[in-house]
Write a protein that holds these residues in place. Structure first.
Motif, short mmCIF file in Angstrom:
data_model
loop_
_atom_site.label_atom_id
_atom_site.label_comp_id
_atom_site.label_asym_id
_atom_site.label_seq_id
_atom_site.Cartn_x
_atom_site.Cartn_y
_atom_site.Cartn_z
N GLU A 53 8.49 3.62 -0.54
CA GLU A 53 9.42 3.10 -1.55
C GLU A 53 10.35 2.13 -0.84
O GLU A 53 11.01 2.49 0.13
N VAL A 108 2.97 -0.93 -0.04
CA VAL A 108 3.31 0.00 -1.12
C VAL A 108 2.03 0.51 -1.80
O VAL A 108 1.90 1.68 -2.13
N GLU A 109 1.08 -0.43 -1.98
CA GLU A 109 -0.16 -0.05 -2.68
C GLU A 109 -1.11 0.74 -1.79
O GLU A 109 -1.86 1.58 -2.29
N TYR A 116 3.06 7.49 0.65
CA TYR A 116 3.94 6.86 -0.32
C TYR A 116 5.03 6.07 0.40
O TYR A 116 5.58 6.53 1.39
N ARG A 155 3.31 6.21 -9.82
CA ARG A 155 3.49 6.22 -8.38
C ARG A 155 4.86 6.79 -8.07
O ARG A 155 5.86 6.39 -8.67
N SER A 156 4.90 7.73 -7.15
CA SER A 156 6.17 8.38 -6.83
C SER A 156 6.01 9.12 -5.52
O SER A 156 4.90 9.31 -5.04
N GLY A 157 7.15 9.53 -4.97
CA GLY A 157 7.09 10.44 -3.84
C GLY A 157 6.50 11.76 -4.29
O GLY A 157 6.40 12.04 -5.48
N SER A 158 6.10 12.59 -3.32
CA SER A 158 5.47 13.86 -3.67
C SER A 158 6.51 14.87 -4.14
O SER A 158 7.63 14.89 -3.63
#
Lengths: 384, 128
Positions: free
Chosen positions: B42, B84-85, B40, A303-306
């Motif tokens: 974070e 987050v998920e 996404y 999972r990460s930013g693009s």
């Protein structure tokens, strides 16, 4: 955006329609264009599952006519234009003497006239026209005319598995008989049009060229005809994610004055054996030595930013190149990207680290394209 | 859509709900609409000290990445793993299930300095 910024931008005849459809309009290559209507993800998925409608009137169109048209195109374009029968089209690059790329183009030979149409990127239109006029002027005696017809040409595209069926209902012509990378004249929704089986999404479909004052009629008819099958208008946001999944290059990202066709993996669009053309010697020399950089595809593992254009790429702890394009892939549900990296680091299955805002995001190189449709165009769509 | 009147707001489009000495923080409906499809999120780890107007996380959409700013000073005491998920929750439930972090306030007066809903809605409409 301020009103004054908006008025300084060029507008297509469809801009009020985009507003009424709820589009978010943004400046793009000097034009005010829809980046999305409702949602980039939904528009993207509609094109993969049903059909999407695109306003491409910002694209540039340049007509090349005269008895010297073919030899002129052979000089400026990388691919072998002499292979074009009437009604056929070919992808090519305008290359500079150093073997870099001025633009990527499609050259269409008219079905019924001894002339060619070049479709160029909106952002490069003025640069391309200047370049072609400059080359043309070097030999003033030859019979070649280069004319920028963008201002009087409208362009829309319909793309997706339902595209051919939807478009076919708006004309008496047999559009399904137009083979991939071919075009034909047809009356579509009452409008005289050139209908090309080309696109920039990885799906089957058509691009329509009409007189600019009639393009809205074609847009309205396609939108009305396709809605029951799930056709939606699609903005530039989804156009970018669609072309990326299909591994189609975007000028300024995968191609530039300093990125050559061989590095970009476009050797297939360079006909080194056709005779001389601008940049041929430089490209042939690079082929001899091997391209120092390769364009590779990758997926982020966790999972990460693009990944985004310009992000650094590392392999075994040292910098090896940059991301040229990256996005969250709506079809795959994963982060994907293209990167231009040192030859030694390239290879399907090999790991890379993409530096996303200062942090290394693990990636693995994958086969391209990221997405390939099940049924190729023009194969009857049943037998393939 | 008018923003809920019982929350406070920042110029960077976060909302804040005070509950004693802690606040819950999320992004506004206006913010999610501007970002588009969110892919996404974070967030800071529990225990992180955050400072007002400083970045404490990242929100990414298909189009772009943007910072999430801390509206107040304090210590992160909880983060919403569900957001987050399933980042798309921020598009559908920005004021509800898609809250992002809870922060224990260092200085409760900071909340009073944030914008009320009517002021925020006018700010969001007339340009950030």
């Amino acid at each position: 955006m301020s009103e004054s910024t908006e008025t300084a931008l060029r507008q297509t005849p469809l801009v009020e329609r985009h507003r009424r459809l709820g589009a978010r309009l943004v400046p793009f290559a000097g034009w005010l264009m829809p980046v999305q209507y409702a949602s980039i993800l939904e528009e993207h998925r509609a094109v993969r599952a049903a059909a999407g409608l695109f306003d491409l009137t910002h694209m540039g169109e340049v007509e090349v006519t005269g008895s010297g048209a073919l030899s002129f195109l052979q000089e400026v374009a990388s691919n072998d234009i002499s292979r074009l029968e009437p009604g056929a089209a070919i992808y090519a690059l305008l290359t500079n003497p150093q073997g870099g790329v001025i633009d990527d183009i499609i050259v269409y030979r008219y079905p019924d006239r001894d002339a060619y149409l070049i479709v160029v990127n909106a952002a490069n239109r003025d640069k391309d026209v200047d370049w072609l006029q400059t080359r043309r002027a070097l030999q003033p005696e030859r019979d070649v005319t280069v004319e920028d017809i963008s201002d009087r040409t409208g362009m829309v595209a319909i793309q997706g598995p339902q595209a051919v069926a939807i478009a076919a209902r708006l004309t008496d012509a047999d559009l399904s008989a137009i083979a991939p990378f071919h075009w034909a004249r047809a009356i579509v929704a009452g409008v005289p049009a050139l209908v090309a089986r080309t696109g920039y999404t990885g799906e089957d479909g058509f691009e329509f060229f009409t007189p600019i004052e009639r393009i809205a009629d074609v847009w309205d008819a396609l939108l009305g005809e396709g809605q029951s099958e799930g056709l939606v208008p699609v903005g530039l946001g989804a156009r970018d994610t669609l072309r990326l999944e299909a591994r189609m290059p975007l000028y300024g990202n995968e191609l530039s004055d300093t990125i050559g066709p061989l590095e970009a993996g476009l050797g297939w669009a360079v006909a080194l054996d056709k005779g001389d053309f601008i940049g041929r010697a430089a490209i042939a020399a690079m082929k001899e030595q091997g391209a120092p950089r390769r364009l590779v595809g990758f997926k982020l593992v966790g999972r990460s930013g693009s990944p985004r254009h310009g992000y650094p790429v590392m392999a075994e702890g040292r910098p090896v190149g940059e991301v040229t394009s990256g996005a969250f892939s709506p079809t795959l549900g994963e982060n994907i990207g293209l990167a231009l990296i040192e030859r030694g680091a390239a290879g399907v299955g090999k790991p890379l680290d993409i530096i996303v805002r200062g942090k290394a995001a693990p990636a693995v190189q994958v086969k391209l394209p990221f997405y390939r449709r099940e049924h190729p165009a023009g194969a009857g769509n049943q037998s393939a | 859509m008018a923003s809920p009147a019982d929350l406070k707001y920042t110029r960077t489009h976060e909302w804040v709900r005070r509950d004693g000495d802690t606040v819950t923080i999320g992004i506004t409906d206006h913010a999610q609409g501007e970002l588009g499809d969110i892919t996404y999120v974070e967030l800071p780890e529990v225990g992180t000290e955050v400072a007002a107007t400083q970045p404490m996380g990242i929100i990414e959409s298909v189009k772009a990445a943007t910072d999430l700013y801390a509206p107040v000073n304090g210590e992160v005491v909880a983060v919403n793993d569900k957001a987050v998920e399933t980042p798309e929750l921020l598009n559908s439930e920005p004021f509800g299930d898609a809250w992002l972090v809870k922060v224990r306030l260092q200085n409760p007066d900071q909340v009073a300095e944030l914008m009320p809903a009517t002021e925020y809605d006018a700010f969001a409409e007339h340009g950030a």
